[in-house]
Design a protein around this motif. Structure first.
Motif, PDB file in Angstrom:
ATOM      1  N   ALA A  44      42.363 -18.125  -9.082  1.00 25.25           N
ATOM      2  CA  ALA A  44      42.442 -17.081  -8.063  1.00 25.25           C
ATOM      3  C   ALA A  44      43.533 -16.065  -8.358  1.00 25.25           C
ATOM      4  O   ALA A  44      43.384 -14.885  -8.028  1.00 25.25           O
ATOM      5  CB  ALA A  44      42.669 -17.719  -6.693  1.00 25.25           C
ATOM      6  N   TRP A  45      44.617 -16.471  -9.006  1.00 23.24           N
ATOM      7  CA  TRP A  45      45.725 -15.538  -9.229  1.00 23.24           C
ATOM      8  C   TRP A  45      45.343 -14.409 -10.162  1.00 23.24           C
ATOM      9  O   TRP A  45      45.989 -13.363 -10.166  1.00 23.24           O
ATOM     10  CB  TRP A  45      46.977 -16.258  -9.709  1.00 23.24           C
ATOM     11  CG  TRP A  45      46.861 -17.008 -10.998  1.00 23.24           C
ATOM     12  CD1 TRP A  45      46.611 -18.339 -11.144  1.00 23.24           C
ATOM     13  CD2 TRP A  45      47.011 -16.492 -12.322  1.00 23.24           C
ATOM     14  NE1 TRP A  45      46.587 -18.676 -12.480  1.00 23.24           N
ATOM     15  CE2 TRP A  45      46.837 -17.552 -13.227  1.00 23.24           C
ATOM     16  CE3 TRP A  45      47.284 -15.223 -12.836  1.00 23.24           C
ATOM     17  CZ2 TRP A  45      46.913 -17.396 -14.611  1.00 23.24           C
ATOM     18  CZ3 TRP A  45      47.365 -15.066 -14.217  1.00 23.24           C
ATOM     19  CH2 TRP A  45      47.181 -16.139 -15.082  1.00 23.24           C
ATOM     20  N   LEU A  46      44.283 -14.575 -10.954  1.00 27.61           N
ATOM     21  CA  LEU A  46      43.842 -13.482 -11.813  1.00 27.61           C
ATOM     22  C   LEU A  46      43.429 -12.263 -10.998  1.00 27.61           C
ATOM     23  O   LEU A  46      43.640 -11.124 -11.413  1.00 27.61           O
ATOM     24  CB  LEU A  46      42.676 -13.921 -12.701  1.00 27.61           C
ATOM     25  CG  LEU A  46      43.016 -14.806 -13.875  1.00 27.61           C
ATOM     26  CD1 LEU A  46      41.751 -15.280 -14.562  1.00 27.61           C
ATOM     27  CD2 LEU A  46      43.927 -14.090 -14.853  1.00 27.61           C
ATOM     28  N   GLU A  47      42.836 -12.492  -9.836  1.00 28.63           N
ATOM     29  CA  GLU A  47      42.437 -11.389  -8.965  1.00 28.63           C
ATOM     30  C   GLU A  47      43.633 -10.569  -8.492  1.00 28.63           C
ATOM     31  O   GLU A  47      43.526  -9.367  -8.266  1.00 28.63           O
ATOM     32  CB  GLU A  47      41.659 -11.908  -7.756  1.00 28.63           C
ATOM     33  CG  GLU A  47      40.289 -12.448  -8.106  1.00 28.63           C
ATOM     34  CD  GLU A  47      39.366 -11.365  -8.658  1.00 28.63           C
ATOM     35  OE1 GLU A  47      39.372 -10.242  -8.120  1.00 28.63           O
ATOM     36  OE2 GLU A  47      38.647 -11.657  -9.627  1.00 28.63           O
ATOM     37  N   ASP A  48      44.783 -11.210  -8.341  1.00 33.32           N
ATOM     38  CA  ASP A  48      45.980 -10.505  -7.906  1.00 33.32           C
ATOM     39  C   ASP A  48      46.401  -9.428  -8.896  1.00 33.32           C
ATOM     40  O   ASP A  48      47.037  -8.449  -8.531  1.00 33.32           O
ATOM     41  CB  ASP A  48      47.152 -11.473  -7.718  1.00 33.32           C
ATOM     42  CG  ASP A  48      46.908 -12.470  -6.605  1.00 33.32           C
ATOM     43  OD1 ASP A  48      46.033 -12.216  -5.747  1.00 33.32           O
ATOM     44  OD2 ASP A  48      47.588 -13.511  -6.593  1.00 33.32           O
ATOM     45  N   PHE A  49      46.056  -9.614 -10.159  1.00 36.14           N
ATOM     46  CA  PHE A  49      46.478  -8.695 -11.215  1.00 36.14           C
ATOM     47  C   PHE A  49      45.325  -7.873 -11.773  1.00 36.14           C
ATOM     48  O   PHE A  49      45.501  -7.159 -12.763  1.00 36.14           O
ATOM     49  CB  PHE A  49      47.143  -9.491 -12.346  1.00 36.14           C
ATOM     50  CG  PHE A  49      48.354 -10.245 -11.886  1.00 36.14           C
ATOM     51  CD1 PHE A  49      49.574  -9.608 -11.732  1.00 36.14           C
ATOM     52  CD2 PHE A  49      48.282 -11.598 -11.586  1.00 36.14           C
ATOM     53  CE1 PHE A  49      50.685 -10.293 -11.300  1.00 36.14           C
ATOM     54  CE2 PHE A  49      49.391 -12.291 -11.151  1.00 36.14           C
ATOM     55  CZ  PHE A  49      50.598 -11.638 -11.002  1.00 36.14           C
TER      56      PHE A  49
END
Length: 74
Positions: A44-49
């Motif tokens: 999910a943290w990929l979406e943050d970037f």
């Protein structure tokens, strides 16, 4: 190679240049395995970037563009 986390309050060090304040230079080989694992694991943290810009050399951009155009479909 393990990196040590250091906390800077900014009081003891001079102000960094505007360009380098929010960026870190790393070799692609240092982060490629972590990125590959994150993509495969749909982290999910990929979406943050997803909207962040990444600077790459012109020759790497050409290689990636050609790969994207000529890669066989799934």
């Amino acid at each position: 190679m393990r990196h040590r986390l250091r906390l800077f309050t900014g009081e003891d060090s001079p102000a960094p240049a505007e360009d380098s304040r929010f960026s870190v230079r790393v070799r692609l080989g240092e982060i490629s395995n972590a990125l590959l694992d994150a993509v495969r694991g749909d982290r999910a943290w990929l979406e943050d970037f997803a909207d962040d810009e990444v600077a790459v050399s012109a020759d790497l951009f050409e290689v990636l563009s050609a790969y994207r155009r000529y890669r066989p479909g799934a």
